[in-house]
Scaffold this motif. Structure first.
Motif, mmCIF file in Angstrom:
data_model
loop_
_atom_site.group_PDB
_atom_site.id
_atom_site.type_symbol
_atom_site.label_atom_id
_atom_site.label_comp_id
_atom_site.label_asym_id
_atom_site.label_seq_id
_atom_site.Cartn_x
_atom_site.Cartn_y
_atom_site.Cartn_z
ATOM 1 N N ILE A 1 0.842 -1.211 0.000
ATOM 2 C CA ILE A 1 0.000 0.000 0.000
ATOM 3 C C ILE A 1 0.872 1.253 0.000
ATOM 4 C CG2 ILE A 1 -1.636 1.331 1.387
ATOM 5 C CD1 ILE A 1 -2.851 -1.358 2.284
ATOM 6 N N SER A 2 1.936 1.219 0.824
ATOM 7 C CA SER A 2 2.861 2.359 0.881
ATOM 8 C C SER A 2 3.519 2.596 -0.468
ATOM 9 C CB SER A 2 3.920 2.107 1.956
ATOM 10 O OG SER A 2 4.875 3.154 1.971
ATOM 11 N N LEU A 3 3.962 1.520 -1.117
ATOM 12 C CA LEU A 3 4.586 1.641 -2.440
ATOM 13 C C LEU A 3 3.593 2.163 -3.472
ATOM 14 C CD1 LEU A 3 6.758 -1.614 -2.606
ATOM 15 C CD2 LEU A 3 7.610 0.736 -2.722
ATOM 16 N N ARG A 4 2.353 1.713 -3.411
ATOM 17 C CA ARG A 4 1.330 2.180 -4.352
ATOM 18 C C ARG A 4 1.035 3.665 -4.146
ATOM 19 N NH1 ARG A 4 -2.478 -2.056 -6.290
ATOM 20 N NH2 ARG A 4 -4.184 -0.593 -5.863
ATOM 21 N N ASP A 5 1.011 4.096 -2.860
ATOM 22 C CA ASP A 5 0.803 5.520 -2.583
ATOM 23 C C ASP A 5 1.949 6.355 -3.138
ATOM 24 O OD1 ASP A 5 -1.538 4.920 -1.296
ATOM 25 O OD2 ASP A 5 -0.671 4.985 0.728
ATOM 26 N N ARG A 6 3.182 5.838 -2.938
ATOM 27 C CA ARG A 6 4.354 6.559 -3.464
ATOM 28 C C ARG A 6 4.327 6.568 -4.986
ATOM 29 N NH1 ARG A 6 6.645 9.913 -4.805
ATOM 30 N NH2 ARG A 6 8.878 10.323 -4.919
ATOM 31 N N LYS A 7 3.839 5.486 -5.550
ATOM 32 C CA LYS A 7 3.729 5.389 -7.007
ATOM 33 C C LYS A 7 2.753 6.447 -7.542
ATOM 34 C CE LYS A 7 2.625 2.035 -10.666
ATOM 35 N NZ LYS A 7 1.516 2.781 -11.286
ATOM 36 N N ALA A 8 1.649 6.606 -6.839
ATOM 37 C CA ALA A 8 0.655 7.608 -7.256
ATOM 38 C C ALA A 8 1.241 9.012 -7.184
ATOM 39 C CB ALA A 8 -0.591 7.503 -6.375
ATOM 40 N N GLU A 9 1.986 9.290 -6.112
ATOM 41 C CA GLU A 9 2.627 10.604 -5.970
ATOM 42 C C GLU A 9 3.672 10.812 -7.077
ATOM 43 O OE1 GLU A 9 4.292 10.808 -2.092
ATOM 44 O OE2 GLU A 9 2.359 10.643 -1.051
#
Length: 343
Positions: A191-199
């Motif tokens: 989830i953290s990686l996906r959030d960073r990916k979105a940013e």
């Protein structure tokens, strides 16, 4: 090479050095006078001063324009490099999300096979577990059922990674808890990686849009910098010539503007110019003397050559005179024979 020729070459080199010194001093005088122009309030050389100031402004403008173009291109290239790095990081992040999602999906599948997770939330996974069990059961039946089951098992194995990734998506969307600290920690990492990916995708999009809008400007800047060194050198030469002309004019018209209030650094330059012009006059006088001596030597060489011709001609004349005398003598003898024949 004669001694005079060698001395002439030395004098020409000395004259060149002195004239370069004079030009340098005139340049310093022009620059210093421009610096003090408000204080001096000179009433001579106004047009030359204006030309020098215009040339300086043109040079400064060209330098500022080039520096601005170079700074823009540096920024443009830095942003391109930043975009490439961001895209590379994004690719690595996507690969890491996929790897972790496959790993977590496998853990979810295993947990569902032991009925550890909520059946309503993970109904799809439970259905897949059941389907796989049936395939395994078919593998122990008739020959035909074993062949069919083996084929289906291979097909499901091929799509296994995709199914595991879908299980992770299901866990994220449902929010239903997983069993065990490892699985929960892995889910949080994804989830953290996906959030960073979105940013990161927002940053990449912003960079791509900015670079797209700046591309034409960057091309124009690169085109403008082509040959800028030659153009700037021409402008700087023009500027220097204009300032030298102004300084030279001020030196020539010194009696019209030099007074007790003239700054000492200007007086020092004028003193240098007086000395250099005196040295130049001395060199020119010596050069003129050597030129006259060289011409005299040329005339002497011509005289010597002509005298040599005269000597040759005189010797030839003596030979001709002797031949004439012999011919006359022969003629006289023939006449005497004629007279004897008459008797």
């Amino acid at each position: 090479m004669s001694a005079i020729e060698e001395l002439s070459l030395e004098i020409e080199e000395k004259e060149k050095t002195i004239r370069e010194g004079i030009r340098g001093a005139e340049l310093r005088l022009g620059l210093t006078a421009i610096k003090y122009r408000e204080v001096l309030g000179l009433k001579v050389g106004g047009r030359l001063l204006e030309a020098a100031l215009d040339a300086t402004a043109a040079t400064s403008e060209a330098i500022a324009k080039d520096e601005s173009s170079k700074a823009f291109l540096d920024s443009f290239r830095d942003e391109n490099a930043k975009l490439e790095e961001a895209l590379s990081d994004e690719k690595a992040r996507e690969a890491e999300i996929r790897r972790l999602s496959i790993r977590l999906g496998a853990m979810i599948y295993e947990q569902c096979s032991f009925s550890l997770l909520d059946k309503n939330s993970y109904r799809v996974v439970y259905d897949d577990v059941e389907a796989d069990r049936k395939l395994e059961e078919n593998g122990s039946g008739t020959f035909f059922s074993r062949i069919l089951g083996s084929s289906k098992a291979k097909m499901r194995k091929i799509g296994e990674e995709g199914r595991f990734i879908s299980y992770t998506e299901l866990a994220i969307k449902s929010g239903s808890p997983l069993d065990g600290e490892n699985a929960s920690s892995l889910l949080e990492s994804i989830i953290s990686l996906r959030d960073r990916k979105a940013e990161a995708e927002k940053e990449i999009k912003a960079l791509e849009e900015k670079l797209a809008s700046d591309t034409e400007k960057a091309r124009a800047a690169e085109k403008g910098l082509l040959g800028s060194a030659d153009r700037l050198r021409t402008l700087q030469n023009t500027e220097e010539d204009a300032i030298v002309s102004y300084g030279s004019y001020l030196y020539d018209k010194g009696s019209e503007w030099i007074d007790k209030d003239t700054p000492s650094d200007i007086l020092d330059i004028l003193e240098d110019l007086l000395r250099l012009h005196k040295e130049c006059d001395d060199v020119l006088a010596e050069k003129d003397r050597l030129d006259r001596e060289a011409k005299a030597d040329d005339y002497r060489a011509i005289i010597e050559s002509e005298e040599g011709k005269i000597m040759v001609l005189e010797k030839e004349k003596e030979r001709i005179d002797r031949e004439i005398a012999e011919i006359k003598k022969e003629i006289e003898g023939l006449r005497m024979r004629i007279e004897r024949l008459k008797r």
